[in-house]
Scaffold this motif. Sequence first.
Motif, PDB file in Angstrom:
ATOM      1  N   ASN A   6      82.427  49.774  28.565  1.00 13.71           N
ATOM      2  CA  ASN A   6      82.490  48.380  29.971  1.00 13.71           C
ATOM      3  C   ASN A   6      81.530  49.868  30.814  1.00 13.71           C
ATOM      4  OD1 ASN A   6      84.545  50.003  30.886  1.00 13.71           O
ATOM      5  ND2 ASN A   6      85.748  48.419  31.952  1.00 13.71           N
ATOM      6  N   ASN A   8      78.189  49.618  32.567  1.00 12.31           N
ATOM      7  CA  ASN A   8      77.331  49.571  32.721  1.00 12.31           C
ATOM      8  C   ASN A   8      76.095  49.339  33.825  1.00 12.31           C
ATOM      9  OD1 ASN A   8      78.234  47.542  34.642  1.00 12.31           O
ATOM     10  ND2 ASN A   8      79.238  46.739  33.646  1.00 12.31           N
ATOM     11  N   TYR A  60      87.607  52.636  33.779  1.00 14.83           N
ATOM     12  CA  TYR A  60      87.018  51.888  32.499  1.00 14.83           C
ATOM     13  C   TYR A  60      87.019  51.804  31.008  1.00 14.83           C
ATOM     14  CZ  TYR A  60      83.343  52.283  36.148  1.00 14.83           C
ATOM     15  OH  TYR A  60      82.803  52.229  37.229  1.00 14.83           O
TER      16      TYR A  60
END
Length: 75
Positions: A6, A8, A60
């Motif tokens: 994730n 991003n 994360y």
Amino acid sequence: MTFKTNINCGGCIAAVKPYLDNLEGVESWDVDTNNSKKPLTVKGTVSQEQVMEAVQEAGYHIEPEKAGFFKRLFG
């Protein structure tokens, strides 16, 4: 080796950078933030477990990318 994450954005990459850069055995790494799976690709002799621990320590989510049939056959 490739992982789904994730991670991003550029800020996320900056947060993970010291964790991955300091792992022994990592030659290079990259995150494709334009891909919906946010794949992290790591090259080197580091283990899958070490990469996963480092990314999790940075805060994360990470999971191994499951190789499809053709990817297993042809790399």
